[in-house]
Design a protein around this motif. Structure first.
Motif, short mmCIF file in Angstrom:
data_model
loop_
_atom_site.label_atom_id
_atom_site.label_comp_id
_atom_site.label_asym_id
_atom_site.label_seq_id
_atom_site.Cartn_x
_atom_site.Cartn_y
_atom_site.Cartn_z
N TYR A 118 1.91 -5.15 -2.70
CA TYR A 118 0.88 -6.01 -3.26
C TYR A 118 0.02 -6.62 -2.17
O TYR A 118 0.52 -7.07 -1.14
CB TYR A 118 1.50 -7.18 -4.03
N SER A 119 -1.27 -6.70 -2.42
CA SER A 119 -2.11 -7.55 -1.59
C SER A 119 -2.11 -8.94 -2.21
O SER A 119 -1.64 -9.12 -3.33
CB SER A 119 -3.55 -7.01 -1.55
N LEU A 121 -3.43 -11.89 -4.42
CA LEU A 121 -4.13 -11.81 -5.69
C LEU A 121 -5.64 -11.77 -5.50
O LEU A 121 -6.35 -11.03 -6.18
CB LEU A 121 -3.73 -13.01 -6.56
N GLY A 123 -7.34 -10.68 -3.05
CA GLY A 123 -7.83 -9.53 -2.29
C GLY A 123 -7.26 -9.52 -0.88
O GLY A 123 -6.80 -10.56 -0.36
N THR A 153 -11.56 -7.17 -6.98
CA THR A 153 -11.10 -6.75 -8.30
C THR A 153 -10.72 -5.28 -8.31
O THR A 153 -11.03 -4.53 -7.38
CB THR A 153 -12.20 -6.99 -9.36
N SER A 154 -10.06 -4.87 -9.37
CA SER A 154 -9.68 -3.47 -9.53
C SER A 154 -10.83 -2.72 -10.17
O SER A 154 -10.78 -2.36 -11.35
CB SER A 154 -8.41 -3.35 -10.37
N LYS A 326 -10.89 -15.72 -10.02
CA LYS A 326 -9.59 -15.43 -9.41
C LYS A 326 -8.47 -15.60 -10.43
O LYS A 326 -7.54 -14.78 -10.51
CB LYS A 326 -9.36 -16.35 -8.21
N TYR A 334 -4.02 -8.20 -11.37
CA TYR A 334 -3.42 -8.87 -10.22
C TYR A 334 -4.07 -8.46 -8.90
O TYR A 334 -4.64 -9.28 -8.20
CB TYR A 334 -1.90 -8.65 -10.13
N CYS A 335 -4.02 -7.17 -8.56
CA CYS A 335 -4.68 -6.77 -7.31
C CYS A 335 -5.06 -5.30 -7.36
O CYS A 335 -4.43 -4.50 -8.06
CB CYS A 335 -3.79 -7.04 -6.08
N THR A 338 -3.68 -1.71 -2.51
CA THR A 338 -3.80 -2.27 -1.17
C THR A 338 -4.25 -1.26 -0.11
O THR A 338 -5.13 -1.57 0.70
CB THR A 338 -2.47 -2.94 -0.76
N GLN A 341 -7.90 -0.85 -0.48
CA GLN A 341 -8.64 -2.01 0.01
C GLN A 341 -8.78 -1.94 1.53
O GLN A 341 -9.85 -2.23 2.09
CB GLN A 341 -7.91 -3.31 -0.37
#
Length: 470
Positions: A118-119, A121, A123, A153-154, A326, A334-335, A338, A341
């Motif tokens: 996970y990144s 939340l 970003g 955002t996704s 957010k 959620y994120c 990663t 990103q």
């Protein structure tokens, strides 16, 4: 499984049911096969509608101008290997090599790496910093704070949904300029808002008309005005004059009207002076008039980096609005992925100017060239064509050829040339029957393709011109 999947199967239609039935026949026998067929029965569909939420029913009540099944069949035919598919806005070229190599290195590294988890939340910090650095470097937006003014955002699509959920409450009104990106309408409905449609006319070069805007704007109820530049589907780039109109109208709100600016195609703009950031323009107008109109902007790596499958987008805006975004994003996806990103951050760091020939991997120059060549052959065929100044598409009116509907033209083009284009009914919130004869004949061609693909489409259409003239 059959019980849990019934809604999904119904949503995907008869083809999905048939495929599912075939699979179950092979594995679980005729009893389960009968269950799958039952899901497609009118009675079963009625029962499923009964259990759907009011929210789902409101969105399902939309549709692509009453041509959902025809549109679905056209897309399926467009996927045939013999067809040059210009229906949808996805690139057929590699996308940002820098982003892909950086993400691949993270994904394939054997030792543990936090970039595969996970990144945060809000970003990945490096991506948020890269976004603010990009906008500072290319558009001189020096006051952006990565921690306060950005949320990742996704996808840009989720960014739209999050923005609407953040800013629109049940009963609020939202101004949409039609034709528009088809996800706007359902997004407004899901937020409980009511879309007020302001028509953009090809006869007026899809320019915002002040009188039409004022007719739909309610100072007591309009909470959001959605602008999109470069515009999907037309490719129009908003002028300063148009932004002055929108700003002037929004500033008369007595409830606080925010501008949502969809700038997905900011990297593919060949208008004189390039893409102008709406937030910057509105801030200048605020300063000149003493107003306080706020802007929430959307960007996406799908277009800046030509990686539509990575689903990494972002929102940029005032801290108090971003805080709301957010929260809504956190309870949505959620994120974003990663590693992607991380790759996008590295790619954005490599974009150093706005020259369409080199920046954003030269996609602006490619789109411009494709637009000019495709527009020329469409005009030679007899269509009326709008000359885009940005984006992924060319829009044309087929009514001069004697067609009375865009679907009729698209079917004819597919049959005679093996070239697929998109009828534009789905880009209108107004039912097709209520559109003008010219609007019912608008067609969109995707130009986000390699030059040989567009050249092949042009060659096929020119052969049709030659055969028609004999």
């Amino acid at each position: 499984l059959a019980s849990r999947s019934s809604e999904t199967m119904l949503m995907r239609g008869k083809g999905f049911v048939q495929a599912a039935a075939w699979a179950w026949t092979r594995t679980k026998g005729r009893k389960l096969l009968r269950s799958v067929h039952a899901m497609a029965s009118p009675c079963s569909r009625s029962r499923s509608r009964d259990v759907l939420s009011e929210r789902a029913r409101r969105v399902l009540g939309g549709g692509a101008g009453g041509h959902v099944e025809e549109w679905k069949a056209l897309l399926e035919a467009a996927e045939h290997p013999s067809v040059v598919n210009l229906t949808q806005g996805y690139p057929d070229f590699e996308g940002s090599r820098k982003a892909r190599l950086e993400a691949a290195e993270v994904i394939t590294r054997l030792e543990h790496n936090k970039l595969n988890q996970y990144s945060p939340l809000v970003g990945l910090g490096t991506l948020m910093a890269s976004i603010t650095s990009l906008y500072s470097r290319l558009w001189n937006m020096k006051d952006l704070d990565a921690k306060k003014n950005v949320v990742v955002t996704s996808s840009g699509t989720e960014a739209i949904s999050v923005a609407f959920q953040t800013l629109v409450s049940p009963g609020d009104e939202v101004i949409l300029f039609e034709p528009y990106f088809p996800w706007y309408g359902p997004g407004v409905k899901l937020a409980g808002g009511e879309a007020k449609l302001v028509r953009l006319s090809m006869e007026d070069d899809f320019k915002i008309d002040k009188a039409k805007l004022l007719e739909k704007f309610n100072p007591e109820k309009t909470r959001l005005i959605v602008v999109n530049t470069p515009h999907n589907p037309s490719g129009r780039v908003l002028t300063r004059e148009e932004l002055e109109i929108v700003h002037e109208v929004a500033s008369t709100s007595r409830v606080g009207c925010t501008l949502f600016s969809d700038e997905a195609y900011e990297g593919q703009c060949w208008a004189p002076g390039g893409h102008k950031k709406v937030q910057q323009e509105i801030e200048q107008l605020n300063e000149a008039t003493g107003s306080s109109v706020e802007v929430l902007s959307m960007g996406t790596s799908s277009k800046l980096c030509s990686l539509t499958g990575w689903r990494v987008g972002w929102l940029v805006g005032p801290e108090h609005i971003i805080n709301g975004c957010k929260a809504l994003h956190g309870y949505s996806t959620y994120c974003a992925p990663t590693p992607f990103q991380h790759g996008i951050a590295k790619a954005l760091d490599g974009f150093v100017d706005l020259d369409p020939a080199v920046s954003f991997d030269g996609t602006g120059a490619l789109m411009k060239m494709n637009a000019e060549k495709l527009s020329a052959v469409l005009r030679d065929m007899g269509l009326r064509v709008y000359s885009p100044k940005g984006g992924y598409f060319v829009v044309a009116d087929c009514s001069p050829l004697g067609f009375t509907s865009n679907m009729e033209f698209c079917k004819d083009l597919l049959e005679k040339c093996k070239v697929a284009a998109a009828p534009m009914n789905m880009f209108f919130g107004t039912p097709a029957s209520e559109l003008s004869s010219a609007e019912q004949c608008l067609v969109r061609f995707a130009i986000c393709k390699t030059e040989p693909v567009v050249d092949e489409a042009i060659s096929r259409m020119r052969k049709l011109i030659a055969s028609s003239s004999k």
